[in-house]
Design an enzyme around this catalytic site. Structure first.
Site, mmCIF file in Angstrom:
data_model
loop_
_atom_site.group_PDB
_atom_site.id
_atom_site.type_symbol
_atom_site.label_atom_id
_atom_site.label_comp_id
_atom_site.label_asym_id
_atom_site.label_seq_id
_atom_site.Cartn_x
_atom_site.Cartn_y
_atom_site.Cartn_z
ATOM 1 N N THR A 1 0.673 -0.972 -0.011
ATOM 2 C CA THR A 1 -0.379 -0.048 -0.402
ATOM 3 C C THR A 1 1.054 1.605 -0.159
ATOM 4 O O THR A 1 0.903 2.215 -0.783
ATOM 5 C CB THR A 1 -0.893 -0.192 0.912
ATOM 6 O OG1 THR A 1 -1.395 -1.493 0.938
ATOM 7 C CG2 THR A 1 -2.213 1.159 1.324
ATOM 8 N N ASP B 1 2.024 -7.316 -4.015
ATOM 9 C CA ASP B 1 0.941 -7.523 -1.869
ATOM 10 C C ASP B 1 1.755 -8.536 -1.366
ATOM 11 O O ASP B 1 2.436 -9.926 -2.074
ATOM 12 C CB ASP B 1 -0.184 -7.839 -2.739
ATOM 13 C CG ASP B 1 -1.269 -8.026 -1.136
ATOM 14 O OD1 ASP B 1 -1.731 -7.155 -1.372
ATOM 15 O OD2 ASP B 1 -0.927 -8.845 -0.584
ATOM 16 N N SER B 2 2.180 -8.049 -0.164
ATOM 17 C CA SER B 2 2.820 -8.584 0.148
ATOM 18 C C SER B 2 2.648 -10.214 0.926
ATOM 19 O O SER B 2 3.515 -11.250 1.188
ATOM 20 C CB SER B 2 3.119 -8.238 1.508
ATOM 21 O OG SER B 2 2.122 -7.706 2.460
ATOM 22 N N SER B 3 1.595 -10.636 0.477
ATOM 23 C CA SER B 3 0.881 -12.332 0.607
ATOM 24 C C SER B 3 1.416 -12.741 -0.428
ATOM 25 O O SER B 3 1.550 -13.633 -0.533
ATOM 26 C CB SER B 3 -0.705 -11.448 0.430
ATOM 27 O OG SER B 3 -1.432 -10.623 0.818
ATOM 28 N N ASP C 1 1.066 -6.826 5.825
ATOM 29 C CA ASP C 1 0.448 -7.702 5.354
ATOM 30 C C ASP C 1 1.429 -9.370 6.258
ATOM 31 O O ASP C 1 1.257 -10.213 7.270
ATOM 32 C CB ASP C 1 -0.542 -8.706 4.368
ATOM 33 C CG ASP C 1 -1.545 -7.979 3.942
ATOM 34 O OD1 ASP C 1 -2.062 -7.122 5.368
ATOM 35 O OD2 ASP C 1 -1.963 -7.853 3.040
ATOM 36 N N CYS D 1 -0.534 -17.764 21.723
ATOM 37 C CA CYS D 1 -0.598 -16.611 22.291
ATOM 38 C C CYS D 1 -0.013 -15.737 22.168
ATOM 39 O O CYS D 1 1.094 -15.491 21.501
ATOM 40 C CB CYS D 1 -0.610 -16.348 24.424
ATOM 41 S SG CYS D 1 -1.503 -17.625 24.892
HETATM 42 N N1 ASP Z 1 -1.817 -6.497 1.108
HETATM 43 C C1 ASP Z 1 -0.692 -4.913 1.356
HETATM 44 C C2 ASP Z 1 -0.114 -5.687 0.999
HETATM 45 O O1 ASP Z 1 0.494 -6.341 2.319
HETATM 46 C C3 ASP Z 1 -1.468 -4.837 2.453
HETATM 47 C C4 ASP Z 1 -0.134 -3.030 2.791
HETATM 48 O O2 ASP Z 1 0.686 -3.115 2.029
HETATM 49 O O3 ASP Z 1 -0.152 -3.016 3.763
HETATM 50 O O4 ASP Z 1 0.751 -5.726 0.887
#
Ligand code: ASP
Length: 343
Positions: free
Chosen positions: A15, A59-61, A92, A280
């Site tokens: 983002t 996107d980091s996913s 993420d 936890c």
């Molecule tokens: N989905 C985005 C990512 O991790 C969210 C972010 O940038 O915070 O790339």
């Protein structure tokens, strides 16, 4: 802060690197060659900046082992030319990337600061500008002798600097999205950036050491009450799975289900490694504290103590990648390598 710090910004995606296309209204990645146009405040910092971007920001996913190896390599290739590094990353999976880099690149005497944002830099209420500007200041910060203040991988988000391999993303929508429940903050940014010098990591290694090998021969099982362990039995077959991380309850407890215990005993007898971390968000595994965890101790399950899941996964990927001997992997899992675990 020294006048002549030189910092490299590496944009990986997420983002933070987005702005609104004024014609279409859509969010698009901005060109980091125009960094000063988007954030003119940066010109007032006494730090020389250069920026590069992954060929294809993600996107980091989507991040995987080859991206991590690529990021590590970029840091290494530029290590001697810069005083510090800022990695712009989607929030993420930022805690995973921060953790893995701390194991891959050891012997640091310069900072690698990861940051990102919840709102794009091009939106009015963005948290991205502050995160980026302060992360750059931290990456360029030196003491009176010209030595980098931070010499480790850290996450900077919403006024807090956290040890990378102790951090976790804890909120999907708050600006204050990261926490490090088992290790105090390394610095807090207010009017000044207050570094906590006694908490900063210092490596015993005197040269930089890059180990890009990362294994995927591991798995992670999160326990829940009433689970059907038969559904997991294939995970306990050793081919291509040298290590299983169990996310257990409380201080490392689990059901005494016979099927589960048999699967673990057999896996370990065949040479597999089982690592116990807690679900936890704070506190530590203490195998043997309750009857429900003494089985683990007797079966040879390794206590992950207060490791985050992110650190447990990436430390395991690193050790399995570097060492073919299960005994060596076990030995290092029990040790604190880069400040990731309280021993
Ligand atoms: N989905 C985005 C990512 O991790 C969210 C972010 O940038 O915070 O790339």
């Amino acid at each position: 802060m020294e006048m002549n710090s030189k910092v490299l910004i590496l944009y990986t995606g997420g983002t933070i690197g987005m702005v609104k296309d004024l014609k279409t209204g859509r969010l698009v990645s901005f060109d980091f060659n125009h960094l000063y146009t988007h954030i003119p405040e940066l010109e007032r910092l006494p730090i020389t900046l250069e920026s590069i971007s992954l060929e294809k920001p993600i996107d980091s996913s989507e991040i995987n082992r080859s991206h991590w190896q690529n990021i590590g390599r970029i840091v290494l290739e530029n290590y001697h030319e810069f005083d510090g590094f800022v990695i712009l990353h989607g929030s993420d999976t930022m805690a995973f990337t921060a953790s893995v880099l701390s194991f891959m690149v050891q012997g640091l005497n310069k900072p690698i600061i990861l940051t990102g944002s919840q709102l794009p830099i091009g939106t009015i209420r963005t948290d991205g500008k502050e995160n980026l500007i302060t992360a750059i200041e931290i990456a360029g910060a030196k003491d009176a002798q010209g030595i980098s203040v931070v010499q480790e991988v850290a996450v900077y988000f919403e006024y807090s600097l956290l040890r990378g391999n102790r951090s976790s993303k804890i909120s999907a929508n708050q600006f204050d999205a990261f926490a490090s429940p088992n290790y105090p903050k390394l610095a807090v940014a207010g009017v000044n950036i207050e570094f906590q010098n006694d908490r900063l990591f210092r490596s015993a290694k005197d040269t930089i050491q890059f180990s890009p090998e990362l294994s995927d021969q591991l798995s992670l099982i999160k326990l829940f009450p009433g689970m059907n362990f038969n559904a997991y039995s294939s995970i306990f077959k050793l081919e291509n799975n040298r290590l299983i991380i169990l996310e257990t309850f409380g201080s490392g407890n689990a059901s005494s289900d016979v099927t589960f215990r048999k699967l673990i005993t057999q896996f370990i007898a065949e040479g597999g490694i089982v690592l116990n971390v807690t679900q936890c968000s704070s506190g530590s595994v203490q195998q043997g504290k309750y009857e429900t965890s003494s089985f683990f101790e007797a079966a040879g399950v390794i206590s992950g103590k207060d490791l985050t899941t992110e650190a447990a996964v990436t430390k395991s990927m690193h050790l399995l990648g570097v060492y073919s001997s299960q005994e060596t992997v076990k030995k290092f899992l029990k040790e604190d390598l880069v400040g990731e675990m309280t021993v």
